[in-house]
Each structure stands twice: as C-alpha cells, then as structure tokens.
Design an enzyme around this catalytic site. Structure first.
Site, mmCIF file in Angstrom:
data_model
loop_
_atom_site.group_PDB
_atom_site.id
_atom_site.type_symbol
_atom_site.label_atom_id
_atom_site.label_comp_id
_atom_site.label_asym_id
_atom_site.label_seq_id
_atom_site.Cartn_x
_atom_site.Cartn_y
_atom_site.Cartn_z
ATOM 1 N N TYR A 82 -6.885 6.288 4.261
ATOM 2 C CA TYR A 82 -6.531 5.090 3.663
ATOM 3 C C TYR A 82 -6.091 4.316 3.762
ATOM 4 C CZ TYR A 82 -6.188 2.659 -0.960
ATOM 5 O OH TYR A 82 -6.030 1.211 -1.939
ATOM 6 N N ASP A 86 -9.614 6.280 -1.612
ATOM 7 C CA ASP A 86 -8.840 6.679 -2.137
ATOM 8 C C ASP A 86 -9.503 7.325 -3.508
ATOM 9 O OD1 ASP A 86 -8.945 4.710 -4.279
ATOM 10 O OD2 ASP A 86 -6.994 4.682 -3.927
ATOM 11 N N GLU A 145 1.016 -1.225 0.181
ATOM 12 C CA GLU A 145 -0.067 -0.268 0.065
ATOM 13 C C GLU A 145 0.335 1.401 0.001
ATOM 14 O OE1 GLU A 145 -3.204 0.314 -0.500
ATOM 15 O OE2 GLU A 145 -3.536 -2.194 -0.560
#
Length: 345
Positions: free
Chosen positions: A118, A136, A37
């Site tokens: 997020y 996002d 991520e």
C-alpha cells in the site's frame, strides 16, 4: 451495467470539488508523502497533522532523518504510538541515504524498511505518477460495496482480487489523484457505519446500495479478541524531578522509551492512595491504569533514574507516562488550590 470510465469520471470530479485541504496534499515530494503515509497508519488524520508538521520542521529531509540520533526520532514520534513505525522510518532513511536518492519505482520502494504494497503504491503514484493502486481498508470498503462483494476482506485471496480490481480501475493519466480520491471517499463518505450514500458520487454505480446491502459490507470474519488488564504506576517526585526507568533494547515493546515504574519495580518506595485512573489501549489490550504517588524512603531502586522536567521535554516518553503525568499535575494543582504548574505540578 458497470462502467469503469464512469466510475473514474464521477470519483475524480467529486474529489476535485470536495477533497480536504491536508498538508501532504500540497506536495509531490516523495519524502513528505512517505512521512505522511507512515504516520497515517492506524492514526486519525486530525491527530497526525500537528505531528507531521513538527516532524518535518525537525527532520526536513532524508539526510536529516538518517543522521539524527535514535532517541531524537522516538521523542518526535512520542504520542503517535506503534513506535516500530518510527524505527523503520529512520532505518529506511539510512537506506535511502546510502542509495544517494529516493527510489523512484515501486519495486525499489518495497525494499525499504516499513514499506509494504500500500505505502509503495501511494508514494509511487502520488510522487511519481506511476499506475499502482493503493489498496487499504478504506479502499476495500468502497470496492466491496460498489461490487456488492461479500467475500471476507481478511482473506488474502479477497485482498488480491480487490488489488487487481483497483489496478484495473485506476486512472492511468493521473494515478496519484485517483488513489487519493479513493482514500478520501472511504474516509469521509463510504464510512464503516452509516455510509453517506446520498452524498456519494458513486451511488448510481454502487451495486451494494442497489441491493440494500451497503450496511452489511464489507465482510470481515476474523475479529481480534480484546484483553482487559489492570495496572498501577507510581510517580515519585522530589525537587522537580521524577523517578523513571528506560525500556531496554531487547524490550518487546517501546524499546528505548522512558516510563514510570510499577510497584514491583520500586522496592523500598511507599505508595499513597490512588489519585486517578485512565484507560490506555495497545493493539488488542485495554489497560486500566491507576496512578499512585510514591515516597522514596531509602536509596534509589535499581533500574530507576531521576529525570528532570527539562529532560522530559526531549526524551522519548511513553504515552501512558504522559497521561499519568497529566493526572499528577491535576492532582498537585488541586492540592495547591491554584493553577500553578511549575515543576511537575
């Protein structure tokens, strides 16, 4: 009438049939999901995959990352850009090591360096199946079109509303898969330009498409002004070494990284004709960089240091320096009239 259950069912069915086989989707290990991520922020999937695999081979767990020298982490990250991500990764790894285990809830994840709403939601849902929607740019684009919502997505109020909408839509039985499905739809079908509506599983539910507005959404009014900058850098080579400088710890950008000098840093160095140019973008700056050969006529200028080819392989070297080195190798190859790339040529 919009149906949340129909939305979830169509999205999840599509994802299970059409999702890309990406390495971070083969695991529920929070460490590996976290690394992916962070790498995927501002970086294309295709570019991330080889970095992700090399990074995990070098730092296979939190303990290895926490114990690694800073320079090793930066060197492994070199080329991905946005280097504060790498520094925050290591800082967070040391936080996790001090805790004794990877945090398993959303609020604790938010206390780690470099982790915002997020990323915390992505890790919490994919690794621990907690019902937090990861929102996002891709997800906001899907929601703005499905809801036919022309609100400014750069507005905090709009983002908060989309977050609540996504939290309402999330499949609480399988939140990790739902979040990945939303990301995948935005990344592969609900594209910023020329959305592939005929392939979209949500076409029948999409209010934006029903109104013919899919190409106009989402709305984002704040546009970053780009700045064009021209620079020259010197490559001064001798006996298989090059002169470089290291950015100090108080540098605004790329602290600790090695780079080739600009002419004003190389007093007493004679420069030759430009051997090539390349473009390099950082946030809102577009650089056009000219590469010149240099010849040392006296002592090594203050702040510069001879670096060998072997050292270049392990030191954190800036992306612009690597691009310049590629140009230099092509230039030397051309002069030799062969493809011998030993040394720096």
């Amino acid at each position: 009438m919009f149906s949340e259950s129909a939305f979830r069912k169509a999205l999840m069915k599509w994802y299970r049939l059409h999702r890309r086989d990406l390495p971070w989707r083969r695991t529920t290990d929070p460490y590996r999901i976290w690394i992916s991520e962070i790498m995927l922020q501002q970086t294309r999937v295709a570019a991330v995959i080889p970095y992700y695999e090399r990074f995990l081979a070098r730092f296979p767990n939190v303990e290895a990352l926490a114990a690694a020298p800073d320079a090793d982490v930066l060197a492994a990250w070199a080329g991905l850009g946005y280097y504060s991500r790498a520094r925050n990764l290591q800082k967070a790894a040391r936080q996790i090591a001090a805790l004794g285990a990877f945090p398993r809830d959303y609020d604790c994840l938010l206390t780690l360096a470099g982790i915002g709403d997020y990323t915390a939601a992505a890790i919490a849902s994919i690794a621990f199946q907690l019902p937090h929607a990861a929102v996002d740019g891709n997800v906001m684009r899907v929601l703005s079109r499905v809801r036919n919502d022309a609100s400014d997505i750069s507005s905090p109020r709009t983002r908060d509303r989309f977050q609540k909408d996504a939290d309402s839509l999330i499949d609480k039985r399988d939140p990790g898969t739902f979040n990945q499905a939303m990301m995948e739809l935005g990344a592969t079908i609900c594209l910023p330009r020329q959305p592939q509506c005929l392939l979209c599983p949500l076409t029948a539910l999409c209010q934006g498409r029903a109104q013919g507005r899919q190409d106009q959404l989402p709305v984002k009014t704040r546009k970053m002004q780009m700045v064009d900058v021209e620079k020259c850098i010197l490559i001064i080579e001798s006996d298989g070494r090059v002169l470089m400088w290291q950015r100090p710890d108080d540098a605004a950008k790329l602290k600790g990284f090695w780079d080739f000098p600009e002419p004003e840093q190389a007093v007493g160095v004679e420069s030759g004709r430009v051997i090539g140019e390349f473009r390099h973008s950082i946030v809102n700056h577009n650089y056009r960089i000219s590469v010149l050969p240099g010849r040392l006529t006296g002592s090594v200028p203050n702040g510069l240091q001879w670096i060998s080819k072997a050292e270049l392989e392990v030191l954190p070297v800036s992306t612009r320096a690597r691009k310049a080195l590629t140009l230099w190798r092509v230039h030397v190859d051309h002069k030799r009239g062969d493809r011998d790339t030993s040394g720096f040529g």
